[in-house]
Design an enzyme around this catalytic site. Structure first.
Site, PDB file in Angstrom:
ATOM      1  N   ARG A  56       0.662  -1.050  -0.290  1.00 33.39           N
ATOM      2  CA  ARG A  56      -0.154  -0.091   0.444  1.00 33.39           C
ATOM      3  C   ARG A  56       1.064   1.949   0.005  1.00 33.39           C
ATOM      4  O   ARG A  56       2.156   1.298   0.753  1.00 33.39           O
ATOM      5  CB  ARG A  56      -0.786   0.107   1.158  1.00 33.39           C
ATOM      6  CG  ARG A  56      -1.454   1.832   0.928  1.00 33.39           C
ATOM      7  CD  ARG A  56      -3.320   1.702   1.956  1.00 33.39           C
ATOM      8  NE  ARG A  56      -3.797   2.783   2.198  1.00 33.39           N
ATOM      9  CZ  ARG A  56      -4.212   3.198   0.572  1.00 33.39           C
ATOM     10  NH1 ARG A  56      -5.244   2.698  -0.004  1.00 33.39           N
ATOM     11  NH2 ARG A  56      -4.611   4.668   1.191  1.00 33.39           N
ATOM     12  N   CYS A  74      -8.972   7.733   5.700  1.00 32.67           N
ATOM     13  CA  CYS A  74      -7.499   7.505   5.784  1.00 32.67           C
ATOM     14  C   CYS A  74      -7.350   6.389   6.863  1.00 32.67           C
ATOM     15  O   CYS A  74      -6.272   5.719   6.572  1.00 32.67           O
ATOM     16  CB  CYS A  74      -6.847   9.090   6.207  1.00 32.67           C
ATOM     17  SG  CYS A  74      -7.088   9.522   4.292  1.00 32.67           S
ATOM     18  N   GLU A  98       1.295  14.762   2.154  1.00 36.57           N
ATOM     19  CA  GLU A  98      -0.141  15.770   3.455  1.00 36.57           C
ATOM     20  C   GLU A  98      -1.397  16.237   1.703  1.00 36.57           C
ATOM     21  O   GLU A  98      -0.642  16.489   1.350  1.00 36.57           O
ATOM     22  CB  GLU A  98       0.011  16.194   4.836  1.00 36.57           C
ATOM     23  CG  GLU A  98      -0.829  16.703   5.245  1.00 36.57           C
ATOM     24  CD  GLU A  98      -1.110  15.622   5.886  1.00 36.57           C
ATOM     25  OE1 GLU A  98      -2.488  15.258   6.466  1.00 36.57           O
ATOM     26  OE2 GLU A  98      -0.737  15.018   6.714  1.00 36.57           O
ATOM     27  N   ARG A 100      -3.102  15.556  -0.460  1.00 35.62           N
ATOM     28  CA  ARG A 100      -3.495  14.672  -1.804  1.00 35.62           C
ATOM     29  C   ARG A 100      -1.883  15.565  -2.101  1.00 35.62           C
ATOM     30  O   ARG A 100      -1.497  16.293  -3.251  1.00 35.62           O
ATOM     31  CB  ARG A 100      -4.296  14.842  -2.376  1.00 35.62           C
ATOM     32  CG  ARG A 100      -5.103  14.442  -2.489  1.00 35.62           C
ATOM     33  CD  ARG A 100      -6.198  14.421  -2.953  1.00 35.62           C
ATOM     34  NE  ARG A 100      -7.552  15.238  -3.482  1.00 35.62           N
ATOM     35  CZ  ARG A 100      -8.226  15.690  -2.468  1.00 35.62           C
ATOM     36  NH1 ARG A 100      -8.586  15.610  -1.561  1.00 35.62           N
ATOM     37  NH2 ARG A 100      -8.623  16.805  -3.200  1.00 35.62           N
ATOM     38  N   THR A 120     -14.145  18.419  -1.284  1.00 33.52           N
ATOM     39  CA  THR A 120     -12.662  18.311  -1.608  1.00 33.52           C
ATOM     40  C   THR A 120     -11.425  18.851  -2.401  1.00 33.52           C
ATOM     41  O   THR A 120     -10.818  19.822  -2.555  1.00 33.52           O
ATOM     42  CB  THR A 120     -12.115  17.508  -1.230  1.00 33.52           C
ATOM     43  OG1 THR A 120     -10.850  17.156  -0.384  1.00 33.52           O
ATOM     44  CG2 THR A 120     -12.503  15.534  -1.785  1.00 33.52           C
ATOM     45  N   ASP A 132      -4.886  16.263  -7.555  1.00 30.70           N
ATOM     46  CA  ASP A 132      -4.327  15.639  -6.757  1.00 30.70           C
ATOM     47  C   ASP A 132      -2.931  15.658  -7.233  1.00 30.70           C
ATOM     48  O   ASP A 132      -2.317  15.451  -8.067  1.00 30.70           O
ATOM     49  CB  ASP A 132      -4.535  13.908  -6.937  1.00 30.70           C
ATOM     50  CG  ASP A 132      -3.743  13.150  -6.199  1.00 30.70           C
ATOM     51  OD1 ASP A 132      -2.789  13.962  -5.484  1.00 30.70           O
ATOM     52  OD2 ASP A 132      -4.521  12.525  -5.825  1.00 30.70           O
ATOM     53  N   ARG A 134       0.590  14.039  -5.848  1.00 33.24           N
ATOM     54  CA  ARG A 134       0.759  13.372  -5.845  1.00 33.24           C
ATOM     55  C   ARG A 134       2.499  12.368  -7.245  1.00 33.24           C
ATOM     56  O   ARG A 134       1.018  12.600  -7.976  1.00 33.24           O
ATOM     57  CB  ARG A 134       0.811  12.819  -5.019  1.00 33.24           C
ATOM     58  CG  ARG A 134      -0.426  12.666  -3.557  1.00 33.24           C
ATOM     59  CD  ARG A 134      -1.107  12.077  -3.072  1.00 33.24           C
ATOM     60  NE  ARG A 134      -2.718  11.231  -3.271  1.00 33.24           N
ATOM     61  CZ  ARG A 134      -3.644  10.823  -3.303  1.00 33.24           C
ATOM     62  NH1 ARG A 134      -2.939  10.003  -1.480  1.00 33.24           N
ATOM     63  NH2 ARG A 134      -4.863  10.680  -3.462  1.00 33.24           N
ATOM     64  N   THR A 155      -5.301  -1.005  -3.432  1.00 33.13           N
ATOM     65  CA  THR A 155      -6.075   1.117  -3.427  1.00 33.13           C
ATOM     66  C   THR A 155      -7.091   0.825  -3.805  1.00 33.13           C
ATOM     67  O   THR A 155      -7.515   0.218  -4.773  1.00 33.13           O
ATOM     68  CB  THR A 155      -4.757   1.121  -4.094  1.00 33.13           C
ATOM     69  OG1 THR A 155      -4.696   3.071  -4.285  1.00 33.13           O
ATOM     70  CG2 THR A 155      -5.208   0.895  -5.690  1.00 33.13           C
TER      71      THR A 155
END
EC number: 3.5.4.25
Length: 206
Positions: A56, A74, A98, A100, A120, A132, A134, A155
């Site tokens: 993960r 989360c 943190e 995304r 969000t 996002d 990330r 995921t």
């Protein structure tokens, strides 16, 4: 001078969760990661002998992982992942991304905007961020440093296997996480389904 990619430290850490679940992790730190952040890999169960380890890639969430915030899923996903990976053998990659990828303060700013009615993703955009931000390059590098070429990925986020495959990781199977729905996070979960095609099967009553 750029550091060579590799394992920096390996240390045994006993883990215990608030519900009493306990296990032991081999915690790895790294040198040479592309973003220079202090990401961790937790080897769980018989990770060394797992033919295809369960992995993960879990992005840091201080509010959910540490303080038990009910606004996201989360914390429950982290708890679930540790047990499932321990039972199967594999790695939890704990990534310092943190909110995304926007950081803790910006995430809390986004929470304030959500309280005005934005979801969000709209809140992130209102702050000048992408949906996002990330990047899983470091996650792929960590797996390479650990000598793990092929994984089963735990995921519900289709972007994670896509990015890891782009970085040379063989994702043999995508294994869905459980659905951790509660009244405080339903709008958040619906937004993940709508905006980023997360494979979350919300209960009919939700």
């Amino acid at each position: 001078m750029t550091e060579q990619l590799g394992v920096r430290t390996r240390v045994t850490v006993p883990l215990r969760f608030p519900d009493g679940y306990a296990t032991t992790a081999e915690v790895f730190t790294f040198t040479g990661l592309s973003d220079g952040l202090e990401h961790l890999a937790l080897g769980l169960g018989d990770f060394a002998n797992a033919a295809t380890p369960l992995v993960r890639a879990h992005s840091e969430c201080m509010t959910g992982d540490v303080f038990g915030s009910a606004r996201c899923d989360c914390g429950p996903q982290l708890r679930e992942a540790v047990q499932r990976i321990t039972e199967r053998g594999g790695y939890l990659l704990y990534l310092r991304q943190e909110g995304r990828g926007i950081g803790l303060y910006a995430k809390l700013d986004a929470y304030a905007l959500q309280d005005t009615g934005l979801d969000t993703y709209a809140a992130n955009r209102a702050l000048g961020f992408g949906d996002d931000e990330r990047d899983y390059t470091a996650a792929a590098q960590m797996l390479a440093a650990l000598g793990v070429p092929s994984i089963d990925l735990l995921t519900n986020n289709p972007d994670k296997p896509s990015q890891l495959r782009d970085h040379g990781v063989e994702v043999a199977h995508v294994v869905p996480t459980a659905v951790h729905a509660k009244p405080d996070n339903l709008r958040y979960l619906r937004a993940k389904i709508t905006h980023t095609n997360h494979t979350i099967a919300l209960p009919a009553a939700a």
